[in-house]
Each structure stands twice: as C-alpha cells, then as structure tokens.
Scaffold this motif. Sequence first.
Motif, PDB file in Angstrom:
ATOM      1  N   MET A   1      42.379  47.007   6.825  1.00  0.00           N
ATOM      2  CA  MET A   1      41.212  46.183   7.125  1.00  0.00           C
ATOM      3  C   MET A   1      39.948  46.909   6.660  1.00  0.00           C
ATOM      4  N   PRO A   2      39.018  46.215   5.970  1.00  0.00           N
ATOM      5  CA  PRO A   2      37.792  46.868   5.500  1.00  0.00           C
ATOM      6  C   PRO A   2      36.988  47.472   6.651  1.00  0.00           C
ATOM      7  N   LEU A   3      36.249  48.539   6.336  1.00  0.00           N
ATOM      8  CA  LEU A   3      35.470  49.217   7.359  1.00  0.00           C
ATOM      9  C   LEU A   3      34.443  48.279   7.993  1.00  0.00           C
ATOM     10  N   THR A   4      33.831  47.395   7.203  1.00  0.00           N
ATOM     11  CA  THR A   4      32.844  46.473   7.772  1.00  0.00           C
ATOM     12  C   THR A   4      33.471  45.571   8.832  1.00  0.00           C
ATOM     13  N   ASP A   5      34.716  45.115   8.604  1.00  0.00           N
ATOM     14  CA  ASP A   5      35.401  44.295   9.597  1.00  0.00           C
ATOM     15  C   ASP A   5      35.740  45.112  10.844  1.00  0.00           C
ATOM     16  N   LEU A   6      36.123  46.369  10.640  1.00  0.00           N
ATOM     17  CA  LEU A   6      36.424  47.231  11.778  1.00  0.00           C
ATOM     18  C   LEU A   6      35.167  47.522  12.595  1.00  0.00           C
TER      19      LEU A   6
ATOM     20  N   MET B   1      28.668  51.620   2.667  1.00  0.00           N
ATOM     21  CA  MET B   1      28.496  51.413   1.226  1.00  0.00           C
ATOM     22  C   MET B   1      28.767  52.696   0.455  1.00  0.00           C
ATOM     23  N   ASP B   2      28.419  53.830   1.060  1.00  0.00           N
ATOM     24  CA  ASP B   2      28.718  55.111   0.429  1.00  0.00           C
ATOM     25  C   ASP B   2      30.225  55.286   0.270  1.00  0.00           C
ATOM     26  N   LEU B   3      30.984  54.874   1.271  1.00  0.00           N
ATOM     27  CA  LEU B   3      32.440  54.985   1.213  1.00  0.00           C
ATOM     28  C   LEU B   3      33.047  54.006   0.212  1.00  0.00           C
TER      29      LEU B   3
ATOM     30  N   ASP C   1      31.900  53.771  -2.655  1.00  0.00           N
ATOM     31  CA  ASP C   1      31.514  54.385  -3.930  1.00  0.00           C
ATOM     32  C   ASP C   1      30.268  53.754  -4.545  1.00  0.00           C
ATOM     33  N   ARG C   2      29.379  53.255  -3.704  1.00  0.00           N
ATOM     34  CA  ARG C   2      28.093  52.750  -4.200  1.00  0.00           C
ATOM     35  C   ARG C   2      27.086  53.901  -4.129  1.00  0.00           C
ATOM     36  N   ASP C   3      26.347  54.098  -5.198  1.00  0.00           N
ATOM     37  CA  ASP C   3      25.432  55.236  -5.238  1.00  0.00           C
ATOM     38  C   ASP C   3      24.128  54.923  -4.516  1.00  0.00           C
ATOM     39  N   GLY C   4      23.278  55.959  -4.398  1.00  0.00           N
ATOM     40  CA  GLY C   4      22.038  55.816  -3.650  1.00  0.00           C
ATOM     41  C   GLY C   4      21.154  54.677  -4.111  1.00  0.00           C
ATOM     42  N   PRO C   5      20.881  54.548  -5.414  1.00  0.00           N
ATOM     43  CA  PRO C   5      20.034  53.437  -5.872  1.00  0.00           C
ATOM     44  C   PRO C   5      20.630  52.063  -5.554  1.00  0.00           C
ATOM     45  N   GLU C   6      21.956  51.919  -5.659  1.00  0.00           N
ATOM     46  CA  GLU C   6      22.599  50.638  -5.330  1.00  0.00           C
ATOM     47  C   GLU C   6      22.421  50.304  -3.855  1.00  0.00           C
ATOM     48  N   ILE C   7      22.632  51.311  -2.990  1.00  0.00           N
ATOM     49  CA  ILE C   7      22.480  51.098  -1.554  1.00  0.00           C
ATOM     50  C   ILE C   7      21.028  50.763  -1.229  1.00  0.00           C
ATOM     51  N   ALA C   8      20.105  51.481  -1.852  1.00  0.00           N
ATOM     52  CA  ALA C   8      18.687  51.240  -1.603  1.00  0.00           C
ATOM     53  C   ALA C   8      18.296  49.812  -1.990  1.00  0.00           C
TER      54      ALA C   8
ATOM     55  N   LEU D   1      19.639  47.228   0.571  1.00  0.00           N
ATOM     56  CA  LEU D   1      19.001  47.264   1.889  1.00  0.00           C
ATOM     57  C   LEU D   1      17.479  47.131   1.832  1.00  0.00           C
ATOM     58  N   GLY D   2      16.906  47.182   0.627  1.00  0.00           N
ATOM     59  CA  GLY D   2      15.462  47.068   0.499  1.00  0.00           C
ATOM     60  C   GLY D   2      14.709  48.299   0.949  1.00  0.00           C
ATOM     61  N   ILE D   3      15.297  49.487   0.731  1.00  0.00           N
ATOM     62  CA  ILE D   3      14.655  50.749   1.081  1.00  0.00           C
ATOM     63  C   ILE D   3      14.695  51.661  -0.140  1.00  0.00           C
ATOM     64  N   THR D   4      14.126  52.843  -0.037  1.00  0.00           N
ATOM     65  CA  THR D   4      14.097  53.749  -1.183  1.00  0.00           C
ATOM     66  C   THR D   4      15.353  54.628  -1.220  1.00  0.00           C
ATOM     67  N   PRO D   5      15.738  55.107  -2.409  1.00  0.00           N
ATOM     68  CA  PRO D   5      16.868  56.041  -2.483  1.00  0.00           C
ATOM     69  C   PRO D   5      16.652  57.285  -1.629  1.00  0.00           C
ATOM     70  N   ASN D   6      15.409  57.739  -1.529  1.00  0.00           N
ATOM     71  CA  ASN D   6      15.100  58.886  -0.695  1.00  0.00           C
ATOM     72  C   ASN D   6      15.456  58.613   0.764  1.00  0.00           C
ATOM     73  N   TYR D   7      15.132  57.393   1.235  1.00  0.00           N
ATOM     74  CA  TYR D   7      15.441  57.049   2.613  1.00  0.00           C
ATOM     75  C   TYR D   7      16.947  56.882   2.819  1.00  0.00           C
ATOM     76  N   VAL D   8      17.653  56.419   1.792  1.00  0.00           N
ATOM     77  CA  VAL D   8      19.116  56.350   1.865  1.00  0.00           C
ATOM     78  C   VAL D   8      19.680  57.742   2.137  1.00  0.00           C
TER      79      VAL D   8
END
Length: 234
Positions: free
Chosen positions: A1-6, A192-194, A196-203, A206-213
């Motif tokens: 089961m995906p982590l988001t569902d868990l 999202m990190d798990l 394999d999405r990188d910092g810029p993708e996550i940022a 979520l509408g935040i900066t890579p630094n904040y990620v």
Amino acid sequence: MPLTDLLARAAMRSAPADVTDLAPLCSLIFGRLRALGWAPSGDLRGRPPSLADSDEALLAALVRGDAAAFDALFDRHAAKLNGYARRRLQLQPADAADAVQEAFLVLFQKAEAVLAHEPVNVPGFLFGTLRNKAAHLLAAGSREAAAGPPDDRELSLDEGALAALLQRETAERLASLLERACNPLEQEVVSMDLDDRDGPEIALALGITPNYVRQLRHRALAKLREALAEEAPS
C-alpha cells in the motif's frame, strides 16, 4: 500500500471526534454541492444513518441525488475529520472548516474513481484529502527560519539517517511514526522524497522554495529520530 494511503489510515486511527460547529458546516457543504450541479430530490433529509448502510452504498446514493445519503456520510465521518483538523493538526477553526469542506467536495467530484477502486475506502479518501489540504494551508502560512537551511554536513547525515530508518521500518510503521511525530507538510515532503522526487519538484508541488523543502525534511527526520528514541527500551 502506498505511503500516502498508510498515512491516511494512520490519521483515521488517531483522529479525535469534535462536533464543534458541524451544523453550519453541513449546511455550507450541502449548498456547495448544489452549486457544483448536484440536484437532491424528494423528501430525503433527516434519515438517521444505519450501520447497514455501507460507505460505498451511501456514496453511490449521494451521486444519484439522495440528500439523506449525504447526511449519513457527514454524520458518520465529519466529527472525526473536524477533530483531526482542529486538534491533531491544530488548524484555526476557519482553516479546519475549509479543510473538512474540501474533503467532502472532492469526494463528490471524484466519486466515480473512488467507487471504482477496490476496496472502496471512503474514509481513507476523506482523510487523505484533508491531509493534502492541511499541508497546503501550512505551506501557505509558513515562513522560512531566519537562520537559513541546515549546512551540507547536516544534510548528508540526514540522508544516511533516512536510509537507515527505511531499512529498519516497514512502510506501515513509518506511516505511523510520521503521523504521530510530523505535521502534514513535513509528511508530504518525506513522502515525495521517498518517491524519488527531488527538492525542486517537491517545492513546485507544495508552492514553497527548495530551501524550505530542505528545512522541512531536516525537521521531519529529527522528529522521527526523537520518536524512535522515545520508544527504544531504556
């Protein structure tokens, strides 16, 4: 089961019930559904929910215009959604109401996909949508720490800590730890990190900066280590 569902399942288990302001929220969602094109018909309001009515049957009836099915679904799930938003996530009342409202509206909009999924999991979908909304509310209202991001040595140590954590813990166990120790925004970053999405993708998501990620990831891992240490036998 995906982590988001868990994570949604873990949220369901930990959610306290809170009936504060549910009546006006019910009326508001009912009106919003009608604005989306839902057309309730007949003398349908006020039927008490029955244990014999499955969530799947109620959702299908809701799509067909059964307003009593909406009442039953709301009565069955709204108090725990409201309690999770207000008490577990510590959202302000207006934000909590907004998050609960969105959970029910998205359920209606995506009812066909929810009903097509086996097994049908209405509460899981509601809590997953609530978590996602809460994460975006936290992202919109957050501010980056004045001290700046952790230095590179700390970040490299965190990467190793995460790998070690994943080797020791099952996905369900990790979801339980994340739900208990981290807020939804931190949970989303780790999830999202798990994936394999990188910092810029996550940022961007979520509408935040890579630094904040990087900061959020660092904080989440620190909280996970602390939660594990509290559980370790003395």
